[in-house]
Scaffold this motif. Structure first.
Motif, PDB file in Angstrom:
ATOM      1  N   MET A 143      44.719  36.485  29.923  1.00  0.00           N
ATOM      2  CA  MET A 143      43.285  36.758  29.264  1.00  0.00           C
ATOM      3  C   MET A 143      42.623  38.009  29.841  1.00  0.00           C
ATOM      4  N   MET A 144      42.906  38.307  31.171  1.00  0.00           N
ATOM      5  CA  MET A 144      42.034  39.430  31.831  1.00  0.00           C
ATOM      6  C   MET A 144      42.683  40.824  31.029  1.00  0.00           C
ATOM      7  N   THR A 194      41.393  41.232  27.793  1.00  0.00           N
ATOM      8  CA  THR A 194      39.838  41.890  27.972  1.00  0.00           C
ATOM      9  C   THR A 194      39.711  43.124  28.334  1.00  0.00           C
ATOM     10  N   LYS A 248      36.325  31.692  30.593  1.00  0.00           N
ATOM     11  CA  LYS A 248      35.775  31.735  29.004  1.00  0.00           C
ATOM     12  C   LYS A 248      34.784  32.408  29.029  1.00  0.00           C
ATOM     13  N   TYR A 263      33.195  34.158  31.389  1.00  0.00           N
ATOM     14  CA  TYR A 263      33.189  35.578  31.537  1.00  0.00           C
ATOM     15  C   TYR A 263      33.818  36.520  30.470  1.00  0.00           C
ATOM     16  N   CYS A 264      34.814  36.243  30.019  1.00  0.00           N
ATOM     17  CA  CYS A 264      35.261  36.710  28.620  1.00  0.00           C
ATOM     18  C   CYS A 264      34.556  37.101  27.609  1.00  0.00           C
TER      19      CYS A 264
END
Length: 278
Positions: free
Chosen positions: A46-47, A50, A111, A113-114
């Motif tokens: 996920m990071m 992003t 979530k 944060y993203c």
């Protein structure tokens, strides 16, 4: 881009079904339980989506099965947080246990944060399956490619044979004339390889059990040394120095021994001074 966001209370109201749908849609996965993300690999990717290129995906183990492997993934994630100056402490000891609530709370934070980056807009140029192949799936991808190449090669050879007008009846007769011994040899080779594979699997299983056995002992020692009553005890400090060492150093044991010796000398000095006062 350094970003530091506080966890909004509303983020905690995002349910597990929404979290799972978010993960599956963005990373093209099929998770059915929050615990399946306990390895930390999902969070790393996920990071990576992003912040493309920031996460060293070749270090992320998507096949992680043990707590030790999980911890390695979270180390990668924490390094990424440090690099991006994200002020978020990862409760690794809790997450690797696979408890639903702990992992759900962390994924809720992730979530939130993203979604705060670029308005939560998904990177359309990001290929999650291809990026995962750099995190431990190369062998599977290469096998697929080799299989397709072999299939294409066989189709091509078959087309050439038909173009040259080879007599199929003659080909059949030729096939019947092949020595029977070649089939026997192939069968013997297959049996030998199967036995070798079985032995290798047994060896791997034994090594994994041994690794988990000693890792469990180290974890018990680490937890013991983290006890409040032992936090500043010299022996605990020396043990943690060895446990948390990032690099192999020949002088590490010597440094740990010096900590203990200095403590013993200090205690002896205090004891002597007490006797003199008496």
């Amino acid at each position: 881009m350094a970003t530091n966001i506080g966890m909004m209370d509303s983020a905690y109201f995002v349910g597990r079904n929404e979290i799972l749908a978010w993960i599956n849609a963005r990373l093209q996965l099929n998770l059915s339980r929050i615990e399946e993300a306990a390895s930390g690999a999902v969070q790393c990717q996920m990071m990576d989506m992003t912040y493309p290129g920031v996460v060293p995906m070749h270090k992320v183990n998507f096949d992680a099965k043990t707590e030790y492997d999980f911890i390695q993934n979270y180390k990668v994630l924490q390094d990424v947080f440090n690099k991006l100056k994200i002020d978020k402490h990862i409760e690794v000891n809790r997450l690797v246990k696979g408890r639903t609530l702990d992992n759900l709370e962390f994924l809720q934070w992730l979530k939130r944060y993203c979604d705060s980056i670029n308005g939560g807009i998904m990177n359309e140029n990001y290929n999650p399956v291809e990026r995962r192949s750099k995190g431990g799936k190369e062998r599977f991808v290469r096998t697929q490619k080799s299989s397709k190449s072999l299939q294409t090669s066989n189709t091509h050879d078959h087309a050439i044979g038909d173009g040259l007008g080879i007599n199929k009846v003659a080909g059949t007769k030729l096939g019947r004339q092949c020595p029977v011994s070649s089939g026997v040899n192939s069968s013997v080779e297959i049996q030998a390889l199967t036995k070798e594979i079985t032995n290798l699997k047994l060896s791997v299983d034994l090594l994994e059990k041994e690794r988990d056995f000693y890792f469990g002992k180290l974890r018990d020692i680490e937890i013991l040394c983290q006890s409040p009553e032992l936090e500043n005890i010299p022996i605990a400090v020396a043990v943690k120095k060895i446990l948390y060492a990032a690099d192999e150093k020949e002088s590490l044991l010597t440094e740990a021994q010096e900590i203990i010796h200095q403590s013993m000398d200090g205690q002896a000095k205090l004891s002597k001074e007490g006797e003199e006062e008496d």
